[in-house]
Design a protein around this motif. Structure first.
Motif, PDB file in Angstrom:
ATOM      1  N   GLU A 252      11.247   0.728  10.137  1.00  0.00           N
ATOM      2  CA  GLU A 252      11.533  -0.326  11.113  1.00  0.00           C
ATOM      3  C   GLU A 252      12.774  -1.152  10.766  1.00  0.00           C
ATOM      4  O   GLU A 252      13.314  -1.849  11.619  1.00  0.00           O
TER       5      GLU A 252
ATOM      6  N   THR B 246       0.833  -1.208   0.000  1.00  0.00           N
ATOM      7  CA  THR B 246       0.000   0.000   0.000  1.00  0.00           C
ATOM      8  C   THR B 246       0.869   1.259   0.000  1.00  0.00           C
ATOM      9  O   THR B 246       0.361   2.361   0.082  1.00  0.00           O
ATOM     10  N   SER B 247       2.174   1.061   0.001  1.00  0.00           N
ATOM     11  CA  SER B 247       3.113   2.178   0.072  1.00  0.00           C
ATOM     12  C   SER B 247       2.932   3.003   1.341  1.00  0.00           C
ATOM     13  O   SER B 247       3.042   4.219   1.313  1.00  0.00           O
ATOM     14  N   CYS B 248       2.656   2.327   2.425  1.00  0.00           N
ATOM     15  CA  CYS B 248       2.417   3.072   3.659  1.00  0.00           C
ATOM     16  C   CYS B 248       3.725   3.513   4.306  1.00  0.00           C
ATOM     17  O   CYS B 248       3.711   4.339   5.209  1.00  0.00           O
ATOM     18  N   SER B 249       4.835   2.911   3.912  1.00  0.00           N
ATOM     19  CA  SER B 249       6.154   3.272   4.412  1.00  0.00           C
ATOM     20  C   SER B 249       6.468   2.776   5.823  1.00  0.00           C
ATOM     21  O   SER B 249       7.532   3.068   6.353  1.00  0.00           O
ATOM     22  N   ALA B 250       5.570   2.039   6.428  1.00  0.00           N
ATOM     23  CA  ALA B 250       5.811   1.598   7.812  1.00  0.00           C
ATOM     24  C   ALA B 250       7.061   0.737   7.921  1.00  0.00           C
ATOM     25  O   ALA B 250       7.838   0.855   8.869  1.00  0.00           O
TER      26      ALA B 250
ATOM     27  N   GLN C 258      11.097  -7.433  10.943  1.00  0.00           N
ATOM     28  CA  GLN C 258      10.314  -6.267  11.326  1.00  0.00           C
ATOM     29  C   GLN C 258       9.355  -5.807  10.230  1.00  0.00           C
ATOM     30  O   GLN C 258       8.248  -5.366  10.494  1.00  0.00           O
TER      31      GLN C 258
ATOM     32  N   VAL D 264       5.204  -5.346  10.837  1.00  0.00           N
ATOM     33  CA  VAL D 264       4.514  -4.057  10.853  1.00  0.00           C
ATOM     34  C   VAL D 264       3.623  -3.871   9.620  1.00  0.00           C
ATOM     35  O   VAL D 264       2.747  -3.020   9.587  1.00  0.00           O
ATOM     36  N   CYS D 265       3.833  -4.701   8.614  1.00  0.00           N
ATOM     37  CA  CYS D 265       3.092  -4.504   7.361  1.00  0.00           C
ATOM     38  C   CYS D 265       1.592  -4.761   7.547  1.00  0.00           C
ATOM     39  O   CYS D 265       1.189  -5.771   8.103  1.00  0.00           O
ATOM     40  N   PRO D 266       0.765  -3.833   7.087  1.00  0.00           N
ATOM     41  CA  PRO D 266      -0.681  -3.990   7.266  1.00  0.00           C
ATOM     42  C   PRO D 266      -1.303  -5.054   6.362  1.00  0.00           C
ATOM     43  O   PRO D 266      -2.435  -5.457   6.599  1.00  0.00           O
TER      44      PRO D 266
END
Ligand code: SF4
Ligand code: SF4
Ligand code: SF4
Lengths: 519, 74
Positions: free
Chosen positions: B19, B11-15, B50, B54-56
């Motif tokens: 990390e 989703t290109s959320c960058s989370a 990591q 953290v990935c949605p």
């Protein structure tokens, strides 16, 4: 989390979107913005019984003051796409479902782009007084980007209020930085205080390099949220709490949440309906979890109201919406257009404009007070709802067919109280009535006795009458509350004289999907 | 071995970017990618990769079988 800014209608007045861009949407993400004070959060035009310091802080904040909502605008910028938890009502391919309109992707901005956008919008729209960072994502899961944006804006535009919405997981770590930037409004989305309930809402949280699931995750989240809330209120930072009402999951439990957040100093509680449709691709959307009806939502808000201020004007705006609540002028301020703009930030002319708005607000309150006096001495148990088509400034100034949403007021001998918004999106496209959409409108305001408009065509008029909703156009371009009270007085007279009979109305539907500007 | 990101799901959320202990993740043409030369599967840093934690989107940060398993320096 992203919440949508859900303001239902009433906050600061809305500037015309078209005319001004408004980008105020609160942030989506987890935080939503707050509503105004108590006086039923809504409609009260004045400070009601909020403590003076709080009223001073919120009176021009469109998300917190239902009355300000008609006059001031907020904007949200999306600089923080990452999130540290997962909510079952969110699909992060899109903006935060909770706060914004699912299915609408916001433009991601760097802090520099965001700051330029804010200044460009603020110079075009003097009503723009609030900047929020919300979703998609959690601003505090992206602390560098969030605080850099604040830093850049505080430098050039010290008159703009900064606010932030968060899911609260990282909040305790950032309270001091938040205080340092003079952020005076923080919205925390708190959907539960019982980890057993939380496990049904949050599949996991990411905390200190580890993914936690189930009850353990929810326990961690609730502890951090409540700790963060306490830390903020201790430092005198205003906190609003948003809760998403999920029938069968946390609906009854939200009364507990209301008590827990109130005892920790939250000044406002905004209960928003779950927005969930299969096409949003959220867990709740896919497993058929329904959202509440208008009546269920209002009943819950009413049962919490004795306890503290409830915010009813939240419309779940998109995170990067520009404008008065309910208006969205984002298209005028795309990154491309902004980067090409020469921005001249003129503090003085903004002040002058805002002084004019203050005068309008005073006139509106005075008109309402005057009309209210005519109700003195009347006594009746009748309480009913009306829907109003408005473009802002507290006036009945929208054509029925052009209304994207209606503001709903509850009338009683106590006066007119703003209780929420109903979205209908456009029923009239280019001037032609479309029967199906008219039905949608009627379903959305089916619990109302009358609908106040500036103008209405013959066809919809007769259909409304058939549905038992009286179209009222004789108060075109007059103040909402004053007109509503005058109409209500007349209604009572007719009931008393036996000319008409008062009948209760049924429930209404909450439109799924977030508010988007007219295409 | 290394992890890779399934571009169609990202989703290109960058989370994940923030990390990664090895700064192996960056944005390329609107989606995020892992540099296989830098990724250590988080071995030596954390118990679990990591980026995946953290990935949605489930199954988006996954083991890339095109590379041999990462061998921590002895
Ligand atoms: S998953 Fe994150 S971005 Fe989505 S609603 Fe929850 S807190 Fe907001
Ligand atoms: S597995 Fe660890 S080292 Fe490899 S890309 Fe993901 S976060 Fe970075
Ligand atoms: S965390 Fe997942 S969705 Fe977000 S950028 Fe990384 S790979 Fe893409």
């Amino acid at each position: 989390m992203q919440e949508l800014a859900q303001h239902e209608g009433a906050e600061a007045s809305i500037v015309n979107v078209e005319a001004v861009m408004q980008q105020v949407a609160e942030h989506k993400g987890c935080g939503t913005s707050g509503g105004s004070g108590k006086a039923s959060c809504g409609s009260a035009a004045g400070s009601g019984d909020l403590p003076t310091e709080i009223w001073e802080k919120v009176k021009n904040h469109p998300c917190y003051s239902e009355e300000a909502h008609h006059h001031y605008a907020r904007m949200h910028v999306a600089v923080a796409p990452a999130c540290n938890i997962q909510c079952n009502y969110c699909n992060r391919k899109y903006d935060c479902a909770n706060e914004s309109r699912p299915g609408v992707v916001s433009e991601k901005l760097t802090p520099e782009q965001a700051a330029k956008k804010v200044l460009a919008v603020a110079s075009t729209i003097p009503q723009m007084t609030v900047l929020g960072i919300a979703g998609p994502g959690d601003p505090l899961a992206n602390p560098e980007k969030t605080f850099k944006t604040f830093e850049l804006i505080a430098k050039t535009a010290p008159d703009i209020k900064l606010c932030l919405s968060t899911n609260g997981l990282a909040l305790p770590d950032h309270v001091d930085t938040i205080a340092g930037f003079n952020v005076d409004h923080v919205t925390i989305t708190i959907n539960m205080v019982d980890p057993e309930v939380g496990a049904k809402i949050y599949p996991w949280v990411f905390w200190k390099h580890k993914r936690y699931t189930g009850v353990e995750a929810a326990k961690l989240l609730t502890d951090r949220q409540l700790q963060g809330l306490e830390m903020l209120t201790e430092r005198g930072i205003l906190c609003k709490v948003n809760s998403v009402m999920i029938p069968g999951v946390n609906d009854r439990h939200l009364v507990e949440v209301n008590k827990a957040v109130k005892s920790r100093g939250a000044f406002l509680h905004n209960i928003m309906p779950l927005i969930s449709a299969p096409e949003h691709g959220t867990v709740f959307g896919l497993n058929g979890q329904r959202g509440p009806t208008a009546q269920e939502l209002k009943a819950l808000q009413d049962s919490c109201e004795g306890e503290m201020n409830m915010m009813r004007h939240c419309r779940q705006c998109r995170a990067d919406a520009v404008g008065l609540l309910g208006e969205d002028r984002s298209a005028e301020f795309t990154t491309e257009k902004i980067m090409a703009m020469d921005v001249d930030y003129d503090l003085e002319s903004r002040k002058a404009y805002q002084a004019k708005v203050e005068e309008e607000r005073v006139a509106k309150v005075a008109a309402k007070q005057e009309e209210l006096e005519t109700l003195a001495g009347e006594s009746s148990d009748i309480k009913l709802l009306i829907a109003v088509a408005t473009k802002g400034s507290g006036l009945i100034n929208e054509h029925f067919g052009h209304a994207k949403e209606f503001q709903v007021y509850e009338l009683s001998t106590g006066g007119a109280k703003f209780v929420g918004h109903r979205r209908v999106d456009l029923y009239c496209q280019g001037g032609y009535g479309d029967e199906d959409s008219l039905e949608t409108v009627i379903r959305a305001i089916n619990d109302c006795h009358a609908v106040f408009v500036a103008k209405i065509g013959g066809c919809p008029k007769s259909d409304l009458i058939k549905a038992g909703i009286e179209p009222v156009d004789q108060f075109a371009h007059e103040f909402i509350e004053k007109s509503a009270i005058a109409w209500f007085k007349n209604y009572l007279d007719k009931v008393n004289s036996g000319e008409i009979q008062h009948i209760e109305r049924g429930d209404a539907e909450i439109r799924q999907g977030a508010l988007t500007a007219a295409a | 071995m290394t992890l890779k990101i399934v571009a169609s799901q990202c989703t290109s959320c960058s989370a994940c970017e923030a990390e990664c202990p090895n700064v192996a993740i960056s944005e390329k043409n609107g989606t995020f990618v892992i540099n296989p030369k830098k990724c250590t599967e988080c071995i030596g840093h954390f118990d679990a990769p990591q980026c995946a934690a953290v990935c949605p989107v489930d199954d988006t940060c996954i083991i890339d079988n095109a590379y041999p398993r990462y061998q921590p320096a002895q």
